[in-house]
Design a protein around this motif. Structure first.
Motif, PDB file in Angstrom:
ATOM      1  N   ASN A   1      39.466  53.217  57.060  1.00  0.00           N
ATOM      2  CA  ASN A   1      38.136  53.820  57.181  1.00  0.00           C
ATOM      3  C   ASN A   1      37.626  54.363  55.855  1.00  0.00           C
ATOM      4  OD1 ASN A   1      37.944  53.226  59.904  1.00  0.00           O
ATOM      5  ND2 ASN A   1      38.789  55.192  60.567  1.00  0.00           N
ATOM      6  N   ALA A   2      38.527  54.989  55.080  1.00  0.00           N
ATOM      7  CA  ALA A   2      38.125  55.508  53.772  1.00  0.00           C
ATOM      8  C   ALA A   2      37.723  54.365  52.846  1.00  0.00           C
ATOM      9  CB  ALA A   2      39.264  56.322  53.161  1.00  0.00           C
ATOM     10  N   GLY A   3      38.476  53.266  52.902  1.00  0.00           N
ATOM     11  CA  GLY A   3      38.156  52.111  52.066  1.00  0.00           C
ATOM     12  C   GLY A   3      36.827  51.484  52.434  1.00  0.00           C
ATOM     13  N   LYS A   4      36.548  51.405  53.744  1.00  0.00           N
ATOM     14  CA  LYS A   4      35.266  50.847  54.185  1.00  0.00           C
ATOM     15  C   LYS A   4      34.095  51.712  53.706  1.00  0.00           C
ATOM     16  CE  LYS A   4      37.195  48.631  58.311  1.00  0.00           C
ATOM     17  NZ  LYS A   4      37.264  48.639  59.793  1.00  0.00           N
ATOM     18  N   ALA A   5      34.290  53.034  53.773  1.00  0.00           N
ATOM     19  CA  ALA A   5      33.237  53.945  53.308  1.00  0.00           C
ATOM     20  C   ALA A   5      33.020  53.793  51.804  1.00  0.00           C
ATOM     21  CB  ALA A   5      33.612  55.383  53.654  1.00  0.00           C
ATOM     22  N   LEU A   6      34.113  53.633  51.045  1.00  0.00           N
ATOM     23  CA  LEU A   6      33.999  53.466  49.596  1.00  0.00           C
ATOM     24  C   LEU A   6      33.299  52.158  49.257  1.00  0.00           C
ATOM     25  CD1 LEU A   6      34.652  54.397  46.723  1.00  0.00           C
ATOM     26  CD2 LEU A   6      36.897  53.301  46.958  1.00  0.00           C
ATOM     27  N   ARG A   7      33.652  51.089  49.941  1.00  0.00           N
ATOM     28  CA  ARG A   7      32.996  49.795  49.683  1.00  0.00           C
ATOM     29  C   ARG A   7      31.505  49.872  49.966  1.00  0.00           C
ATOM     30  NH1 ARG A   7      34.787  44.763  53.285  1.00  0.00           N
ATOM     31  NH2 ARG A   7      33.907  46.166  54.856  1.00  0.00           N
ATOM     32  N   GLU A   8      31.145  50.542  51.048  1.00  0.00           N
ATOM     33  CA  GLU A   8      29.737  50.674  51.405  1.00  0.00           C
ATOM     34  C   GLU A   8      28.955  51.395  50.311  1.00  0.00           C
ATOM     35  OE1 GLU A   8      26.464  49.999  53.844  1.00  0.00           O
ATOM     36  OE2 GLU A   8      28.524  49.286  54.087  1.00  0.00           O
ATOM     37  N   ARG A   9      29.549  52.445  49.781  1.00  0.00           N
ATOM     38  CA  ARG A   9      28.895  53.209  48.716  1.00  0.00           C
ATOM     39  C   ARG A   9      28.789  52.407  47.424  1.00  0.00           C
ATOM     40  NH1 ARG A   9      28.138  58.597  48.256  1.00  0.00           N
ATOM     41  NH2 ARG A   9      27.462  59.546  50.208  1.00  0.00           N
ATOM     42  N   LEU A  10      29.828  51.663  47.120  1.00  0.00           N
ATOM     43  CA  LEU A  10      29.904  50.979  45.827  1.00  0.00           C
ATOM     44  C   LEU A  10      29.034  49.739  45.744  1.00  0.00           C
ATOM     45  CD1 LEU A  10      33.680  51.173  44.863  1.00  0.00           C
ATOM     46  CD2 LEU A  10      31.783  52.486  43.906  1.00  0.00           C
ATOM     47  N   ASN A  11      28.771  49.084  46.859  1.00  0.00           N
ATOM     48  CA  ASN A  11      28.033  47.822  46.809  1.00  0.00           C
ATOM     49  C   ASN A  11      26.692  47.974  46.103  1.00  0.00           C
ATOM     50  OD1 ASN A  11      29.861  46.055  47.948  1.00  0.00           O
ATOM     51  ND2 ASN A  11      29.244  46.504  50.050  1.00  0.00           N
ATOM     52  N   GLY A  12      25.927  48.989  46.493  1.00  0.00           N
ATOM     53  CA  GLY A  12      24.635  49.207  45.845  1.00  0.00           C
ATOM     54  C   GLY A  12      24.770  49.699  44.426  1.00  0.00           C
ATOM     55  N   ILE A  13      25.747  50.580  44.194  1.00  0.00           N
ATOM     56  CA  ILE A  13      25.937  51.148  42.856  1.00  0.00           C
ATOM     57  C   ILE A  13      26.341  50.070  41.852  1.00  0.00           C
ATOM     58  CG2 ILE A  13      27.358  52.731  41.491  1.00  0.00           C
ATOM     59  CD1 ILE A  13      27.552  54.503  43.979  1.00  0.00           C
ATOM     60  N   MET A  14      27.285  49.225  42.226  1.00  0.00           N
ATOM     61  CA  MET A  14      27.759  48.208  41.300  1.00  0.00           C
ATOM     62  C   MET A  14      26.686  47.164  41.021  1.00  0.00           C
ATOM     63  SD  MET A  14      30.652  49.454  40.627  1.00  0.00           S
ATOM     64  CE  MET A  14      31.416  48.173  39.643  1.00  0.00           C
ATOM     65  N   SER A  15      25.875  46.864  42.032  1.00  0.00           N
ATOM     66  CA  SER A  15      24.773  45.928  41.816  1.00  0.00           C
ATOM     67  C   SER A  15      23.794  46.482  40.790  1.00  0.00           C
ATOM     68  CB  SER A  15      24.058  45.647  43.135  1.00  0.00           C
ATOM     69  OG  SER A  15      22.938  44.799  42.933  1.00  0.00           O
ATOM     70  N   THR A  16      23.519  47.786  40.894  1.00  0.00           N
ATOM     71  CA  THR A  16      22.627  48.430  39.923  1.00  0.00           C
ATOM     72  C   THR A  16      23.221  48.398  38.530  1.00  0.00           C
ATOM     73  OG1 THR A  16      21.730  49.895  41.626  1.00  0.00           O
ATOM     74  CG2 THR A  16      21.457  50.581  39.331  1.00  0.00           C
TER      75      THR A  16
ATOM     76  N   MET B   1      37.842  58.657  37.445  1.00  0.00           N
ATOM     77  CA  MET B   1      38.087  57.247  37.756  1.00  0.00           C
ATOM     78  C   MET B   1      37.284  56.374  36.793  1.00  0.00           C
ATOM     79  SD  MET B   1      35.872  56.906  41.278  1.00  0.00           S
ATOM     80  CE  MET B   1      36.504  58.487  41.856  1.00  0.00           C
ATOM     81  N   GLU B   2      37.764  55.172  36.559  1.00  0.00           N
ATOM     82  CA  GLU B   2      37.150  54.259  35.612  1.00  0.00           C
ATOM     83  C   GLU B   2      36.384  53.158  36.349  1.00  0.00           C
ATOM     84  OE1 GLU B   2      37.152  54.758  32.447  1.00  0.00           O
ATOM     85  OE2 GLU B   2      38.597  56.403  32.389  1.00  0.00           O
ATOM     86  N   LEU B   3      35.396  52.599  35.655  1.00  0.00           N
ATOM     87  CA  LEU B   3      34.571  51.552  36.254  1.00  0.00           C
ATOM     88  C   LEU B   3      35.414  50.329  36.625  1.00  0.00           C
ATOM     89  CD1 LEU B   3      31.738  50.602  37.036  1.00  0.00           C
ATOM     90  CD2 LEU B   3      31.428  49.810  34.677  1.00  0.00           C
ATOM     91  N   PHE B   4      36.393  49.994  35.764  1.00  0.00           N
ATOM     92  CA  PHE B   4      37.207  48.813  36.046  1.00  0.00           C
ATOM     93  C   PHE B   4      38.022  48.995  37.331  1.00  0.00           C
ATOM     94  CE2 PHE B   4      40.419  51.340  33.862  1.00  0.00           C
ATOM     95  CZ  PHE B   4      41.603  50.988  34.487  1.00  0.00           C
ATOM     96  N   GLN B   5      38.414  50.232  37.632  1.00  0.00           N
ATOM     97  CA  GLN B   5      39.160  50.480  38.867  1.00  0.00           C
ATOM     98  C   GLN B   5      38.301  50.160  40.093  1.00  0.00           C
ATOM     99  OE1 GLN B   5      40.001  54.608  38.010  1.00  0.00           O
ATOM    100  NE2 GLN B   5      42.183  54.168  37.707  1.00  0.00           N
ATOM    101  N   LEU B   6      37.050  50.528  40.013  1.00  0.00           N
ATOM    102  CA  LEU B   6      36.139  50.267  41.131  1.00  0.00           C
ATOM    103  C   LEU B   6      35.893  48.773  41.293  1.00  0.00           C
ATOM    104  CD1 LEU B   6      33.569  53.147  40.487  1.00  0.00           C
ATOM    105  CD2 LEU B   6      35.576  53.160  41.983  1.00  0.00           C
ATOM    106  N   ARG B   7      35.778  48.048  40.190  1.00  0.00           N
ATOM    107  CA  ARG B   7      35.610  46.597  40.268  1.00  0.00           C
ATOM    108  C   ARG B   7      36.862  45.949  40.868  1.00  0.00           C
ATOM    109  NH1 ARG B   7      31.032  45.029  37.837  1.00  0.00           N
ATOM    110  NH2 ARG B   7      30.192  46.269  36.096  1.00  0.00           N
ATOM    111  N   TYR B   8      38.017  46.417  40.450  1.00  0.00           N
ATOM    112  CA  TYR B   8      39.264  45.894  40.997  1.00  0.00           C
ATOM    113  C   TYR B   8      39.324  46.137  42.505  1.00  0.00           C
ATOM    114  CZ  TYR B   8      41.177  45.437  36.233  1.00  0.00           C
ATOM    115  OH  TYR B   8      41.402  45.077  34.931  1.00  0.00           O
ATOM    116  N   PHE B   9      38.933  47.347  42.914  1.00  0.00           N
ATOM    117  CA  PHE B   9      38.946  47.687  44.341  1.00  0.00           C
ATOM    118  C   PHE B   9      38.065  46.736  45.145  1.00  0.00           C
ATOM    119  CE2 PHE B   9      36.275  49.754  47.555  1.00  0.00           C
ATOM    120  CZ  PHE B   9      37.221  49.923  48.559  1.00  0.00           C
ATOM    121  N   LEU B  10      36.830  46.483  44.666  1.00  0.00           N
ATOM    122  CA  LEU B  10      35.916  45.611  45.402  1.00  0.00           C
ATOM    123  C   LEU B  10      36.438  44.182  45.482  1.00  0.00           C
ATOM    124  CD1 LEU B  10      32.440  46.859  44.115  1.00  0.00           C
ATOM    125  CD2 LEU B  10      33.412  47.164  46.395  1.00  0.00           C
TER     126      LEU B  10
END
Length: 288
Positions: free
Chosen positions: A59-74, A1-10
């Motif tokens: 539920n899967a999306g909520k879990a992914l958002r929870e994980r990504l919030n800290g990672i993307m901030s870093t 997966m690419e970083l831009f995909q994760l940004r789009y998801f958030l």
């Protein structure tokens, strides 16, 4: 997966709408829909429940958002942190020093050797609200939510070798009612902590001298003018040919040293680097 995909998801998760997400990201809606579809394919699960133009996180999306919030901030702060670490960016940390001031010159000297472009504005105000980091101390049973514990230390009794107490290795604070004490001025956190110990013993100490400088207190103790309560590690070593540190067996005399930051304030990259340095500094102080 690419970083831009994760940004789009958030961004889609933020608005629960592909069109609004596309507007913020300045891309077409088909592009963002395609990116999310590719992300779900790679993850092997759907992350949204689709209802026409509106989408909601499952539920899967909520879990992914929870994980990504800290990672993307870093990741967002990574470039800035690396610039600071590489010494390519000059900055200033407001550091509120309420305890362990005798160690401050050594801490700053060693830190500045590694990060010469990070400067400091030092204050000593217990009521200050505008600062990046603050070093303070508490009683052992006190916890601070917006801070980390960097050191727990015994508070001992410093006595001159001319004192009859120097013949012992430990002492009961209740037996010192008649002694003359050298203590920090009122308003210092250590003074508040030591006052608690005297309260437990049921008396107020005879204060022969007050100072805001631990080195002055040490010199007066070594000169035989009185005794003092002495934080074992943060106040540095005492000269053993002139004075001695005794264990206080009753009450238990200890304190914790914390580094804190203002509540709900995000720690800057510079302050985070200094915070990590302080943690390592006190780890070494304790091991030495």
């Amino acid at each position: 997966m690419e970083l831009f995909q994760l940004r789009y998801f958030l961004t889609v998760a933020k608005y629960e709408n592909f069109s609004k997400a596309a507007e913020e990201l300045l891309i077409s809606q088909p592009s963002i829909s395609k990116a999310i579809k590719m992300l779900e394919t790679e993850l092997g699960v759907s992350v949204f429940e689709r209802k026409g133009k509106r989408v909601t996180l499952n539920n899967a999306g909520k879990a992914l958002r929870e994980r990504l919030n800290g990672i993307m901030s870093t990741l967002d702060n990574l470039q800035n942190e690396l610039s600071v670490a590489a010494g390519a960016k000059q900055s200033t940390i407001i550091f509120n020093v309420l305890t362990a001031s005798s160690l401050l010159p050594d801490i700053l000297l060693k830190f500045k050797k590694e990060y010469p472009l990070i400067n400091f504005h030092l204050i000593q105000k217990s009521v200050a609200t505008k600062f990046d980091l603050c070093i303070t101390s508490t009683l052992p049973d006190t916890l601070l939510n917006n801070g980390i514990l960097v050191l727990g230390e015994d508070i001992k009794l410093a006595v001159p070798l001319t004192s009859h107490f120097s013949l012992y290795d430990s002492v009961d604070l209740r037996d010192l009612r008649q002694e003359n004490f050298m203590l920090l001025n009122k308003g210092y956190t250590l003074r508040t902590i030591t006052s608690h110990f005297f309260d437990l013993c049921g008396y107020s100490p005879n204060i022969a001298f007050e100072s805001d400088n631990p080195h002055v207190i040490r010199d007066l103790v070594e000169a035989g003018l009185g005794i003092s309560l002495w934080p074992e590690l943060s106040w540095g070593k005492i000269r053993h040919h002139r004075a001695k540190l005794l264990h206080i067996k009753n009450p238990t005399c200890r304190r914790n040293i914390f580094v804190t930051w203002p509540d709900k304030k995000k720690i800057s990259p510079e302050a985070q680097i200094f915070l990590n340095f302080i943690k390592f500094y006190f780890q070494r102080l304790h091991s030495d």
